[in-house]
Design a protein around this motif. Structure first.
Motif, PDB file in Angstrom:
ATOM      1  N   GLY A 162       7.939 -42.335  21.643  1.00 11.66           N
ATOM      2  CA  GLY A 162       6.565 -41.950  21.383  1.00 11.66           C
ATOM      3  C   GLY A 162       6.006 -40.825  22.200  1.00 11.66           C
ATOM      4  N   GLY A 163       6.824 -40.027  22.834  1.00 11.41           N
ATOM      5  CA  GLY A 163       6.311 -38.930  23.652  1.00 11.41           C
ATOM      6  C   GLY A 163       5.961 -37.688  22.861  1.00 11.41           C
ATOM      7  N   VAL A 164       6.606 -37.496  21.715  1.00  7.98           N
ATOM      8  CA  VAL A 164       6.279 -36.370  20.847  1.00  7.98           C
ATOM      9  C   VAL A 164       6.140 -36.873  19.419  1.00  7.98           C
ATOM     10  N   ASP A 165       5.351 -36.150  18.640  1.00  4.54           N
ATOM     11  CA  ASP A 165       5.183 -36.447  17.222  1.00  4.54           C
ATOM     12  C   ASP A 165       5.340 -35.160  16.439  1.00  4.54           C
TER      13      ASP A 165
ATOM     14  N   LEU B 273       2.060 -33.566  21.468  1.00  3.46           N
ATOM     15  CA  LEU B 273       2.573 -34.205  22.670  1.00  3.46           C
ATOM     16  C   LEU B 273       1.704 -35.423  22.975  1.00  3.46           C
ATOM     17  N   LEU B 274       2.327 -36.588  23.139  1.00 12.99           N
ATOM     18  CA  LEU B 274       1.600 -37.844  23.304  1.00 12.99           C
ATOM     19  C   LEU B 274       1.829 -38.420  24.693  1.00 12.99           C
ATOM     20  N   TYR B 275       0.738 -38.898  25.309  1.00 19.19           N
ATOM     21  CA  TYR B 275       0.884 -39.568  26.604  1.00 19.19           C
ATOM     22  C   TYR B 275      -0.310 -40.485  26.821  1.00 19.19           C
ATOM     23  N   LYS B 276      -0.064 -41.777  26.844  1.00 21.61           N
ATOM     24  CA  LYS B 276      -1.070 -42.788  27.161  1.00 21.61           C
ATOM     25  C   LYS B 276      -2.373 -42.584  26.398  1.00 21.61           C
ATOM     26  N   GLY B 277      -2.274 -42.455  25.110  1.00 18.76           N
ATOM     27  CA  GLY B 277      -3.446 -42.351  24.273  1.00 18.76           C
ATOM     28  C   GLY B 277      -3.999 -40.949  24.105  1.00 18.76           C
ATOM     29  N   HIS B 278      -3.442 -39.990  24.830  1.00 14.78           N
ATOM     30  CA  HIS B 278      -3.878 -38.595  24.739  1.00 14.78           C
ATOM     31  C   HIS B 278      -2.915 -37.849  23.826  1.00 14.78           C
ATOM     32  N   VAL B 279      -3.453 -37.265  22.749  1.00 11.12           N
ATOM     33  CA  VAL B 279      -2.655 -36.487  21.816  1.00 11.12           C
ATOM     34  C   VAL B 279      -2.978 -35.015  22.039  1.00 11.12           C
ATOM     35  N   GLY B 280      -1.992 -34.227  22.432  1.00  9.78           N
ATOM     36  CA  GLY B 280      -2.184 -32.801  22.664  1.00  9.78           C
ATOM     37  C   GLY B 280      -1.521 -31.990  21.561  1.00  9.78           C
ATOM     38  N   PHE B 281      -2.316 -31.219  20.822  1.00 15.86           N
ATOM     39  CA  PHE B 281      -1.772 -30.381  19.758  1.00 15.86           C
ATOM     40  C   PHE B 281      -1.070 -29.175  20.379  1.00 15.86           C
ATOM     41  N   TYR B 282       0.232 -29.055  20.116  1.00 15.36           N
ATOM     42  CA  TYR B 282       1.050 -28.052  20.792  1.00 15.36           C
ATOM     43  C   TYR B 282       1.465 -26.890  19.887  1.00 15.36           C
ATOM     44  N   LEU B 283       1.754 -27.163  18.623  1.00 14.30           N
ATOM     45  CA  LEU B 283       2.243 -26.109  17.728  1.00 14.30           C
ATOM     46  C   LEU B 283       1.953 -26.484  16.286  1.00 14.30           C
ATOM     47  N   SER B 284       1.652 -25.461  15.475  1.00 19.42           N
ATOM     48  CA  SER B 284       1.540 -25.681  14.032  1.00 19.42           C
ATOM     49  C   SER B 284       2.347 -24.633  13.286  1.00 19.42           C
ATOM     50  N   GLY B 285       2.783 -24.991  12.110  1.00 20.90           N
ATOM     51  CA  GLY B 285       3.360 -24.051  11.160  1.00 20.90           C
ATOM     52  C   GLY B 285       2.662 -24.310   9.840  1.00 20.90           C
ATOM     53  N   LEU B 286       1.951 -23.320   9.323  1.00 20.20           N
ATOM     54  CA  LEU B 286       1.090 -23.529   8.168  1.00 20.20           C
ATOM     55  C   LEU B 286       1.473 -22.601   7.017  1.00 20.20           C
ATOM     56  N   ALA B 287       1.307 -23.103   5.801  1.00 19.15           N
ATOM     57  CA  ALA B 287       1.613 -22.314   4.603  1.00 19.15           C
ATOM     58  C   ALA B 287       0.330 -21.635   4.125  1.00 19.15           C
ATOM     59  N   PHE B 288       0.132 -20.408   4.554  1.00 16.19           N
ATOM     60  CA  PHE B 288      -1.048 -19.656   4.141  1.00 16.19           C
ATOM     61  C   PHE B 288      -0.814 -19.042   2.765  1.00 16.19           C
TER      62      PHE B 288
ATOM     63  N   ASP C 229      -6.676 -44.106  13.428  1.00 16.28           N
ATOM     64  CA  ASP C 229      -6.275 -45.409  12.903  1.00 16.28           C
ATOM     65  C   ASP C 229      -5.144 -46.037  13.716  1.00 16.28           C
ATOM     66  N   ALA C 230      -4.341 -45.182  14.370  1.00 14.55           N
ATOM     67  CA  ALA C 230      -3.206 -45.686  15.161  1.00 14.55           C
ATOM     68  C   ALA C 230      -3.612 -46.142  16.555  1.00 14.55           C
ATOM     69  N   GLY C 231      -4.871 -45.876  16.956  1.00 11.60           N
ATOM     70  CA  GLY C 231      -5.342 -46.366  18.246  1.00 11.60           C
ATOM     71  C   GLY C 231      -5.314 -45.378  19.384  1.00 11.60           C
ATOM     72  N   ALA C 232      -5.045 -44.094  19.117  1.00 12.53           N
ATOM     73  CA  ALA C 232      -5.083 -43.083  20.186  1.00 12.53           C
ATOM     74  C   ALA C 232      -6.523 -42.867  20.642  1.00 12.53           C
ATOM     75  N   ASP C 233      -6.701 -42.344  21.837  1.00 16.14           N
ATOM     76  CA  ASP C 233      -8.026 -42.182  22.430  1.00 16.14           C
ATOM     77  C   ASP C 233      -8.623 -40.792  22.213  1.00 16.14           C
ATOM     78  N   VAL C 234      -7.775 -39.752  22.306  1.00 12.52           N
ATOM     79  CA  VAL C 234      -8.272 -38.380  22.252  1.00 12.52           C
ATOM     80  C   VAL C 234      -7.294 -37.527  21.451  1.00 12.52           C
TER      81      VAL C 234
END
Length: 383
Positions: free
Chosen positions: A269-272, A289-304, A326-331
């Protein structure tokens, strides 16, 4: 190991030790670091998940600093010393906190950077700075500047107490969504947004649904996660290439680091890695990047696409935020950057800075004078 008696008048309770990191030292360093993590305020970037992989991937010779009080380790960090040139002609020896000083390796971009310190032991950072000033040989010789990148103001206040003036070289805002508050208030995410942002997302989803149901899928295996990452990287770089520029993913170190980080941290569960698609049409990928309820958005690849009513970024983040709520993360933290979409989707968060703590050197005073003259002659554009 190099060690010195603490300055009793100013940091009487602390002792600092710094030593070069060798491959045989890693098991003990990991043991100490992971133990300290349990009593520290940590994000993914200063967890062993990130630091342990960083140590294995870098081409550098780091030092590990341990700060003890009463024989107990209350602070740890990694230090690298590198010669750089300011203003193209002034050489400076710089000590970097948890970075190498090599832009090609630091491209992975650490955030929430800090001395890993036990709760209630913020003064450990002051002790480290004072030790470095008094014992420069501990990091291989004299140094002129101490750089801390991607740190928040509370963290920097602890380093400020070390007695050196600081200069900010970069300042970034950030935005985040309080997922715990949404759950407490029993609110769905879209209801927390402005009417304009809600309208854009709903219209885009409606258009995407003409191609098939919009669904979010998490990578479940290392193989699938790496496939998502490679696709995200390709889409990310296509956006930069269309602008005639190169992004971080054009750096070999960035790709190698993340190709190793992802399988190391997926299973527990450290990365998604997320794929958001409408039927068979991929809208985009998110790497978090996931750590103790904190979700950090690190990279995106988008279809423009040409139709600007399609908002792949807004749709992907809205789907991810709802998923993590819904999964219970905090931030859900968009991390550093003042991009417009972040302001639309989240609330103002921490300010992150890259700062230099500077020794009283004549050459640094010369450099600062040149900077002031340049600012006076050509002040920055405020428009």
């Amino acid at each position: 190991m190099m060690e010195a008696a603490p300055d009793r008048a100013e940091i009487a309770d602390f002792a600092v030790a710094i030593e070069r990191v060798g491959a045989s030292d890693l098991p003990l360093i990991e043991k100490h670091w992971r133990a300290l993590e349990q009593d520290a305020d940590v994000t993914f970037f200063t967890s062993w998940r990130w630091m342990g992989r960083w140590l294995k991937e870098i081409d550098a010779a780091p030092y590990v600093a341990r700060v003890r009080r009463g024989g107990r380790i209350v602070g740890m960090a990694f230090l690298c010393r590198k010669r750089i040139t300011n203003r193209r002609f002034l050489p400076s020896q710089v000590v970097f906190l948890n970075q190498t000083g090599d832009p090609d390796q630091d491209v992975i971009t650490i955030e929430y950077n800090r001395l890993l310190s036990a709760r209630g032991e913020a003064a450990a950072a002051e002790a480290l700075v004072r030790f470095l000033r008094r014992t420069p040989a501990a990091v291989g010789g004299g140094w002129d500047e101490f750089q801390v990148s991607g740190a928040v103001d509370d963290t920097l206040a602890s380093f400020d107490a070390g007695g050196l003036p600081r200069r900010s070289t970069a300042i970034y805002g950030s935005y985040a969504v309080d997922l715990a508050a949404l759950r407490r208030e029993d609110r769905d995410y879209l209801s927390s947004l402005s009417s304009n942002t809600r309208r854009q997302i709903r219209r885009a989803v409606s258009l995407y649904e003409e191609r098939g149901p919009v669904r979010l899928k998490r990578a479940e295996t290392a193989e699938e996660a790496l496939s998502f990452f490679e696709d995200a990287a390709r889409m990310h770089e296509a956006k930069w290439s269309a602008q005639g520029r190169k992004g971080a993913l054009s750096h070999p170190f960035y790709m190698a680091f993340n190709r190793a980080l992802i399988p190391d941290n997926l299973g527990d569960g450290g990365v998604d890695l997320l794929k958001i698609a409408a039927g068979d049409h991929v809208i985009g990928y998110l790497y978090n990047l996931l750590y103790k309820g904190h979700v950090g958005f690190y990279l995106s690849g988008l279809a423009f696409e040409k139709d600007n009513r399609l908002k792949p970024g807004l749709v992907c983040h809205a789907a991810a935020i709802t998923h993590y709520r819904d999964a219970g993360a905090d931030v859900y933290d968009f991390l550093a950057g003042d991009a417009r979409y972040k302001a639309s989707l989240g609330d103002r968060g921490e300010t992150m800075r890259t700062v230099l703590y500077r020794q009283p050197r004549v050459k640094l005073q010369v450099e600062e004078a040149l900077r002031t003259i340049k600012h006076f002659i050509a002040p920055p554009d405020k428009t």
